[in-house]
Scaffold this active site. Structure first.
Site, PDB file in Angstrom:
ATOM      1  N   GLU A  92       0.823  -1.207   0.000  1.00 10.87           N
ATOM      2  CA  GLU A  92       0.000   0.000   0.000  1.00 10.87           C
ATOM      3  C   GLU A  92       0.858   1.258   0.000  1.00 10.87           C
ATOM      4  OE1 GLU A  92      -2.907  -2.269   3.190  1.00 10.87           O
ATOM      5  OE2 GLU A  92      -2.129  -0.297   3.666  1.00 10.87           O
ATOM      6  N   CYS A 105       2.799   8.263   1.835  1.00 12.52           N
ATOM      7  CA  CYS A 105       3.346   7.308   2.789  1.00 12.52           C
ATOM      8  C   CYS A 105       3.618   6.008   2.020  1.00 12.52           C
ATOM      9  CB  CYS A 105       2.308   7.095   3.894  1.00 12.52           C
ATOM     10  SG  CYS A 105       2.789   5.854   5.083  1.00 12.52           S
ATOM     11  N   CYS A 112       5.969  -7.723   7.352  1.00 13.64           N
ATOM     12  CA  CYS A 112       7.010  -7.180   8.233  1.00 13.64           C
ATOM     13  C   CYS A 112       7.371  -8.225   9.279  1.00 13.64           C
ATOM     14  CB  CYS A 112       6.480  -5.920   8.921  1.00 13.64           C
ATOM     15  SG  CYS A 112       7.718  -5.085   9.916  1.00 13.64           S
ATOM     16  N   CYS A 116       4.781  -5.793  15.599  1.00 14.81           N
ATOM     17  CA  CYS A 116       4.263  -4.861  16.609  1.00 14.81           C
ATOM     18  C   CYS A 116       2.796  -5.201  16.881  1.00 14.81           C
ATOM     19  CB  CYS A 116       4.370  -3.420  16.117  1.00 14.81           C
ATOM     20  SG  CYS A 116       6.062  -2.924  15.746  1.00 14.81           S
ATOM     21  N   CYS A 119      -0.270  -3.458  14.964  1.00 11.19           N
ATOM     22  CA  CYS A 119      -0.127  -3.213  13.523  1.00 11.19           C
ATOM     23  C   CYS A 119      -0.623  -4.383  12.686  1.00 11.19           C
ATOM     24  CB  CYS A 119       1.343  -2.942  13.212  1.00 11.19           C
ATOM     25  SG  CYS A 119       1.690  -2.854  11.454  1.00 11.19           S
ATOM     26  N   CYS A 330      -1.905   1.171   8.422  1.00 12.39           N
ATOM     27  CA  CYS A 330      -1.038   0.406   7.530  1.00 12.39           C
ATOM     28  C   CYS A 330      -1.346  -1.085   7.531  1.00 12.39           C
ATOM     29  CB  CYS A 330       0.402   0.734   7.925  1.00 12.39           C
ATOM     30  SG  CYS A 330       1.528  -0.568   8.201  1.00 12.39           S
TER      31      CYS A 330
END
Ligand code: SF4
Length: 340
Positions: A92, A105, A112, A116, A119, A330
């Protein structure tokens, strides 16, 4: 045969390509100008290259720009673009217009590794690093690409975990041979990886934003497992070796979670932690995500938190929340797309 992509190559790399094909050295400058000034979509458009050289180049290379496969528009003008980067993977980029600014952004990885707690991208796990081509394409291929005033690396992925490709893109964005952007228009956000932090600071002049979210190590570990490998106090110790008092900005991102990290005890500890650093703290409203037992703090609490920090010497702002109606947090749209 899959062709190599010119978009995302540095000037040195373009020069290697032309020399390897037996083309004159000066054609590297022409090609980089077609790519990064005129932003063409095909080698055929590079009309000051001879037909022979264009044909030669086309045998193995292509520009390699690809349009977003989906765009979701928010009522506040924010647009979330989805790019397909493999048969099953999507990333994205979010375009955020705001008065005289237009920020994009961008993402640096598919998924990832940092996991976290708050997220959605972290929940996807890690699939792949994006290439410089795939990172730059997010800027190159959106309709607003030429009107951007700022770029932030705060999309999917941990930029320092893909540092070589990130540094290539930053070089292309800021060099005279290409975009000629001031590094002051670019901010890279990171959890603060031991391996990447120092190298990024030394090899780039772009702004740095560290995701902080708790000044207490035990709690930061729960929110951000990366704390286990490189703690926020170690990060701050490294940062204290560098000068952020001039053009280059150092900021800390702090998502304010209701009843978790929003009390004054946290603000006091932040002041202690950041003492002696030229920096600012950006307080961020939390976008709720499915399956995570965290809520955003209310505005009065955030204002009190901000005022405490600012009145104790740590300049602090509250970042406006944008695009809530289009899943702007995100990783939300790409996760939905992956599950279709
Ligand atoms: S917040 Fe950033 S670093 Fe953490 S899991 Fe999400 S994308 Fe990765």
């Amino acid at each position: 045969m899959r062709k190599f992509r010119l978009l995302g190559m540095t000037f040195d790399e373009i020069q290697q390509v032309v020399l390897s094909l037996g083309m004159p050295k000066f054609t590297a400058k022409q090609i980089s100008s077609w790519l990064y000034d005129k932003k063409v979509d095909s080698i055929d458009e590079m009309t000051n290259l001879s037909l022979k050289f264009r044909d030669l180049l086309k045998e193995e290379y292509e520009v390699g720009a690809s349009a977003p496969v989906e765009a979701m528009r928010s009522t506040d003008g924010t647009v979330k673009y989805l790019f397909q980067v493999s048969d099953t993977d999507f990333v994205e980029a979010v375009y955020i217009p705001d008065e005289d600014r237009a920020t994009l952004c961008v993402s640096s990885q598919v998924g990832c590794k940092m996991n976290c707690k708050f997220c959605m991208t972290g929940k996807q796990g890690f699939s792949a690093n994006l290439t410089a081509n795939q990172i730059l394409n997010q800027i190159y291929s959106i309709p607003e690409g030429d009107t951007l005033t700022n770029i932030v690396f705060m999309g999917m992925g941990e930029p320092f975990d893909n540092l070589d490709e990130l540094l290539k893109v930053l070089e292309i964005l800021t060099s005279d041979y290409s975009y000629k952007w001031s590094p002051k228009r670019i901010t890279v956000s990171s959890v603060g990886l031991r391996k990447g932090l120092q190298r990024f600071i030394e090899e780039s002049d772009c702004h740095l934003a560290i995701s902080l979210h708790s000044p207490f190590s035990a709690q930061r570990k729960e929110l951000m497992p990366a704390e286990k490998a490189f703690s926020i106090t170690e990060i701050v110790d490294v940062l204290k070796n560098y000068d952020f008092s001039k053009q280059r900005r150092l900021s800390f991102e702090y998502i304010v979670f209701k009843g978790v990290n929003d009390g004054l005890i946290y603000a006091k500890e932040l002041v202690k932690l950041l003492r002696g650093l030229d920096c600012r703290v950006n307080l961020i409203r939390f976008h709720a995500i499915p399956g995570v037992d965290l809520e955003g703090a209310d505005m009065d609490t955030m204002l009190a938190f901000r005022d405490y920090l600012t009145s104790h010497g740590v300049f602090s702002t509250i970042r406006a929340s944008r695009g809530e109606d289009i899943f702007a947090a995100c990783g939300m749209l790409s996760t939905a797309k992956k599950q279709e």
